[in-house]
Design a protein around this motif. Structure first.
Motif, short mmCIF file in Angstrom:
data_model
loop_
_atom_site.label_atom_id
_atom_site.label_comp_id
_atom_site.label_asym_id
_atom_site.label_seq_id
_atom_site.Cartn_x
_atom_site.Cartn_y
_atom_site.Cartn_z
N ASP A 239 0.68 -1.22 -0.04
CA ASP A 239 -0.08 0.13 -0.06
C ASP A 239 1.07 1.23 -0.02
OD1 ASP A 239 1.05 0.19 2.77
OD2 ASP A 239 -0.98 -0.23 3.54
N ALA B 46 1.02 3.72 2.13
CA ALA B 46 1.85 4.05 3.52
C ALA B 46 3.16 2.98 3.68
CB ALA B 46 0.82 3.67 4.51
N ALA C 75 6.95 4.68 3.87
CA ALA C 75 7.71 4.28 5.09
C ALA C 75 8.90 3.55 4.65
CB ALA C 75 6.96 3.43 5.94
#
Length: 121
Positions: free
Chosen positions: A85, A87, A91
């Motif tokens: 995803d 995110a 990250a």
């Protein structure tokens, strides 16, 4: 896990043969010769795919002795769950050292060199 590790893990699945290998091994652990027969693939090619899957952590192999005393390499699926995803990508990139980011370099413009004979005329 580095960005490169994550990409390698995703890339290990990006092959229809490897999908078929995982699907078959999800049902039962098999030795290489039997798996190659079921897939209609040479053992050499199968080993290449299995090495990729094993390095990424999707399958594991172990040796077992047959009744005839020969060693057979069996493979089985390691249970996994893969989520990709935005995110997670953000990250992973944020935790990567700056040196691993590709450098944006403009092509160098260079003028042709003049020889001494050209400049003296």
């Amino acid at each position: 896990m580095t960005v490169e590790d994550e990409i390698a893990r995703i890339a290990a699945l990006a092959n229809p043969h490897r999908y078929r290998i995982i699907a078959i091994l999800a049902e039962e652990s098999l030795h290489v010769s039997e798996l190659a027969r079921r897939l209609g693939m040479s053992r050499a090619l199968l080993y290449m795919h299995l090495q990729r899957l094993e390095a990424a952590g999707y399958v594991t192999g172990h040796l077992e002795l047959s009744d005839r005393g020969t060693a057979l390499k069996f493979f089985e699926v390691v249970p996994f769950h893969l989520t990709i995803d935005v995110a997670g990508i953000v990250a992973a990139v944020a935790s990567a050292p700056a040196a691993s980011a590709p450098a944006a370099s403009a092509p160098a413009a260079s003028a042709p060199a003049q020889s001494d004979t050209e400049s003296s005329h």
